[in-house]
Design an enzyme around this catalytic site. Structure first.
Site, PDB file in Angstrom:
ATOM      1  N   LEU B 125       0.820  -1.122  -0.460  1.00 39.75           N
ATOM      2  CA  LEU B 125      -0.059  -0.162  -0.079  1.00 39.75           C
ATOM      3  C   LEU B 125       1.064   1.375   0.113  1.00 39.75           C
ATOM      4  O   LEU B 125       0.623   2.406  -0.312  1.00 39.75           O
ATOM      5  CB  LEU B 125      -1.175   0.295   0.800  1.00 39.75           C
ATOM      6  CG  LEU B 125      -1.992   1.010   1.549  1.00 39.75           C
ATOM      7  CD1 LEU B 125      -3.025   1.013   0.446  1.00 39.75           C
ATOM      8  CD2 LEU B 125      -2.647   0.711   2.219  1.00 39.75           C
ATOM      9  N   LYS B 126       1.988   1.049   1.367  1.00 35.44           N
ATOM     10  CA  LYS B 126       2.453   2.740   0.540  1.00 35.44           C
ATOM     11  C   LYS B 126       3.154   2.976  -0.831  1.00 35.44           C
ATOM     12  O   LYS B 126       3.663   3.835  -0.880  1.00 35.44           O
ATOM     13  CB  LYS B 126       4.145   1.923   2.043  1.00 35.44           C
ATOM     14  CG  LYS B 126       5.211   2.836   1.866  1.00 35.44           C
ATOM     15  CD  LYS B 126       5.306   3.988   2.889  1.00 35.44           C
ATOM     16  CE  LYS B 126       6.662   4.458   2.913  1.00 35.44           C
ATOM     17  NZ  LYS B 126       6.724   5.547   3.483  1.00 35.44           N
ATOM     18  N   GLY B 127       3.352   1.934  -1.273  1.00 35.11           N
ATOM     19  CA  GLY B 127       3.953   1.914  -2.511  1.00 35.11           C
ATOM     20  C   GLY B 127       6.029   2.930  -2.780  1.00 35.11           C
ATOM     21  O   GLY B 127       6.208   2.954  -2.141  1.00 35.11           O
TER      22      GLY B 127
END
Lengths: 518, 244
Positions: B125-127
């Site tokens: 999610l952090k990417g």
């Protein structure tokens, strides 16, 4: 500056009470489990240091050896100190080396007297480790007294991240000379998912510098020199997050770091770390931070980068309340709670600045004694550096108007490059102008009764209470599993680091927790 | 009109602005050096409008000036990506409309490689660089197996999850490990699954050559600087066909 929003104290009290009810079952889980990293932190405080030729720390080798023989459920302290006495090896690092070579077997002694003796020795070693932490804390107090705190609030927080500690040091010193009060060294990408703490001074990282005990020591020593030069104590920040959260806290305490990023749910939501692992590690690390006098920074700003900053404003409030409960439960005082929030509303929305003011003031009034951490815009920074600089100016103005404690300096080149020297200079100029120009404007800034800002703040608080009620009904673990925060679904039976969690047996013993809870 | 010049406030004036830092203290000589640089870059006359000392021995400059260069828009060469770059919203919309179920992605670092930096940057999610990873995409179902995954485990998980695409990251290149591992992986998928049932095979890492797809037996290679959005756009393009 209490009372600008006319919040009903009964409603605020209700929100807090709900956070306690939502959080308590999680605390119960944390108190009845241990993890490999909690046990490794105990050994670090007991003096085990260094790593084998592959770079795997001796604390990892020792915990793995104990675990293979008797499991984790008793805690490693008794088996380790019993084996040390039985084999006559007093130095635990040497014991770890022998254990790694298969020359030591661990067991839980059957005789009560032997258990008592092992506990006594473990207690003494843990106390020696905590004495280092206490000395560091006293040293910080002395240096702050000698050099002084920053003259203004908020404190100015700036990031360095070259990957090379020897490059970071001059950059950090230059940043402090240019006005930074707090230096954060960003960690290498992916360190949060390593189940060990790297050793030694490091010169290569990915988009950041590895957090190691030696890097902590080097940077702290350099900033002490700069503090003296500037007549202002420069604080150092790193990360107690990821799979080694408890060990990071212990190392930070032993090397006099001043702030640690330490959110209760960030690792679960954004790194897919197992929820139980995170909550157990979280509680221990916060107990250590409490003892070390470290200010924690929580990560609510991250929710707003994934969810919409207007629709999800109340999730920030809910998370702040939960973080506050978990922090208080672990022994942290209000002055140690750098609760996070951020300036992330789409600037194209009408009244976006007014809403930012309402949200920031809401946090300020719910947590009057916490040094709130105010995070700059990132999501709506597009590469248009001119517009970015303007947005950062408005962000700084909210910080000045709402009495934020720690202001992370926004860069106009966010999402373009890692900050250039000129970006930092321009960003600090922006902060200085706004703080200086606005001066004590917060004294005159009182939102009108019945006006937009008061209504918006009360609305967000109301939504926060509704969400907390749902979480209490559902349990926090279920809420996390359902994707309530940051849109991510994280069930307690999944995620990284789950295999490093164990239930405490009836005879579980942890000399550090015992000392910290005494 | 195919020939153009920069525009300040009058057609054809050729005016541009430039800012930069030189690693020297601020004095008259530094200002002269800044103008010299601007002249060499084609700005003539160059007008130094701002010079400010920064830290120890650095000076920041803003220069305005006229450039004489002409630009021919007919001669601009564009390297076209062979798939359109979609936003997260568009990716989700295409999958929803055309696939009518979530698209399954399985990712891993295979072999002894423990560097999850790449796969995590793309999947978590952090990417990376301000872009969320594939987990953020509501219509993608992501399984990230992490590091040191064996090829048989990967094939098994891909089968279980009914993977539409398999993403493999390889950072370590000692003795060409990344190439050997990738060939072993693609061979295992060819052996385990018939052509129509095989997931799209994608590898990524900083040291791959994008042109080696046939040699390695994969569908696509991504190298340094790839963002999650590019990968998501490619998945949609390759598995569903683009937009419309």
């Amino acid at each position: 500056m209490a009372g600008k929003l006319d919040l009903d104290p009964r409603i605020v009290a209700r929100a807090r009470a709900l956070a306690v009810r939502a959080g308590q079952p999680v605390v119960d889980i944390a108190r009845s489990h241990t993890t490999v990293s909690v046990e490794r932190a105990v050994l670090r405080l007991a003096g085990v240091h260094g790593a084998d030729s592959d770079g795997i720390p001796w604390v990892n080798r020792l915990v793995d050896a104990v675990r293979a023989d008797v499991g984790l459920g008793h805690g490693v302290a008794v088996p380790v100190f019993h084996a040390a006495a039985a084999t006559g090896v007093d130095d635990l690092t040497v014991l770890a080396q022998k254990a790694a070579a298969g020359a030591v077997r661990f067991d839980v002694p059957e005789k009560k007297a032997e258990v008592t003796a092992a506990r006594r020795r473990a207690k003494k070693s843990a106390a020696d480790g905590l004495k280092i932490v206490d000395r560091r804390r006293a040293e910080r107090d002395r240096l702050i007294k000698r050099y002084g705190d920053p003259q203004q609030r908020p404190w100015i927080y700036l990031i360095v991240a070259t990957g090379d500690i020897y490059e970071d040091i001059p950059q950090a010193q230059a940043a402090a000379r240019a006005g930074a009060d707090v230096i954060a060294v960003i960690r290498s990408t992916g360190q949060s998912l390593l189940d060990y703490v790297p050793e030694g001074a490091t010169r290569e990282g990915f988009a950041g510098t590895y957090a190691t005990q030696e890097n902590f020591r080097l940077m702290r020593a350099a900033l002490d020199v700069t503090s003296k030069e500037l007549g202002r104590y420069i604080r150092l920040t790193n990360y107690a997050s990821g799979l080694c959260m408890p060990e990071m806290a212990a190392l930070a305490g032993m090397e006099r770091l001043d702030m640690m990023l330490n959110d209760s749910m960030y690792g679960i939501l954004f790194r897919d770390i197992n929820p139980i692992r995170t909550f157990v590690d979280q509680r221990f690390s916060r107990q250590v931070h409490a003892r070390a006098g470290i200010i924690i920074n929580t990560g609510e700003d991250n929710y707003l980068t994934t969810a919409d900053a207007v629709d999800a404003a109340h999730t920030v409030t809910v998370s702040q309340l939960l973080n506050e409960f978990f922090a208080h439960e672990a022994g942290l005082a209000d002055w140690q709670l750098g609760l996070g929030h951020a300036f992330e509303i789409n600037p194209d929305l009408p009244e976006s600045f007014r809403m930012e003011l309402a949200h920031a003031l809401l946090a300020r009034e719910i947590f009057p004694d916490a040094p709130l951490k105010w995070m700059p815009p990132t999501k709506h920074m597009t590469g248009d550096v001119f517009r970015g600089n303007l947005l950062d100016g408005f962000f700084n103005l909210v910080g000045a108007l709402t009495g934020q404690g720690i202001l992370l300096v926004g860069m106009m080149t966010e999402a373009v490059v890692t900050p250039w020297i000129s970006d930092r200079d321009i960003a600090l100029q922006n902060v200085r102008y706004v703080l200086n120009g606005a001066g004590n404007l917060h004294e005159d800034f009182v939102p009108a009764p019945g006006g937009f800002i008061r209504n918006r703040a009360n609305q967000v608080l109301g939504e926060a209470i509704e969400l907390l009620e749902r979480i209490v009904d559902d349990t926090l673990m279920e809420a996390i599993a359902d994707g309530t925060f940051g849109l991510m679904k994280r069930p307690a039976t999944r995620g990284k680091g789950l295999d490093g969690v164990a239930k405490q047996d009836a005879d579980y013993y942890n000399p550090v927790t015992e000392a910290l809870e005494a | 009109m195919s020939i153009v010049r920069p525009y300040g406030d009058t057609t054809g004036d050729g005016m541009v602005q430039l800012s930069f830092t030189l690693p020297i203290p601020h004095d008259k000589r530094a200002e002269g050096a800044a103008i010299q640089l601007a002249n060499k870059m084609g700005m003539d006359p160059a007008l130094l409008v701002h010079a400010k000392p920064m830290g120890d021995g650095f000076t920041f400059f803003v220069v305005y000036g006229k450039v004489s260069h002409l630009v021919d828009t007919e001669k601009v060469q564009i390297v076209e990506r062979d798939f359109p770059l979609l936003s997260a919203k568009e990716v989700n919309a295409v999958i929803k409309r055309k696939l009518r179920r979530r698209l399954n992605v399985v990712g891993a670092c295979i072999g002894t490689d423990a560097h999850t930096v790449g796969i995590d940057a793309i999947l978590n999610l952090k990417g990376i660089a301000g872009e969320k990873g594939l987990e953020y995409y509501a219509e993608l179902s992501v399984t990230n197996m992490g590091a040191q995954v064996s090829v048989p485990e990967l094939v098994e998980t891909a089968r279980e999850q009914k993977a539409d695409a398999v993403l493999v990251s390889q950072v370590v290149t000692q003795r060409d490990a990344h190439l050997h591992n990738t060939r072993a992986m693609s061979a295992a998928f060819r052996e385990a699954l018939p052509a129509g049932k095989r997931p799209l095979l994608i590898v990524g890492g900083p040291r791959f050559d994008e042109l080696m797809t046939a040699d390695l037996g994969v569908d696509r290679i991504f190298t340094r600087g790839t963002t999650p959005r590019e990968v998501a756009s490619y998945l949609v393009h390759a598995l569903i066909g683009s937009k419309a």
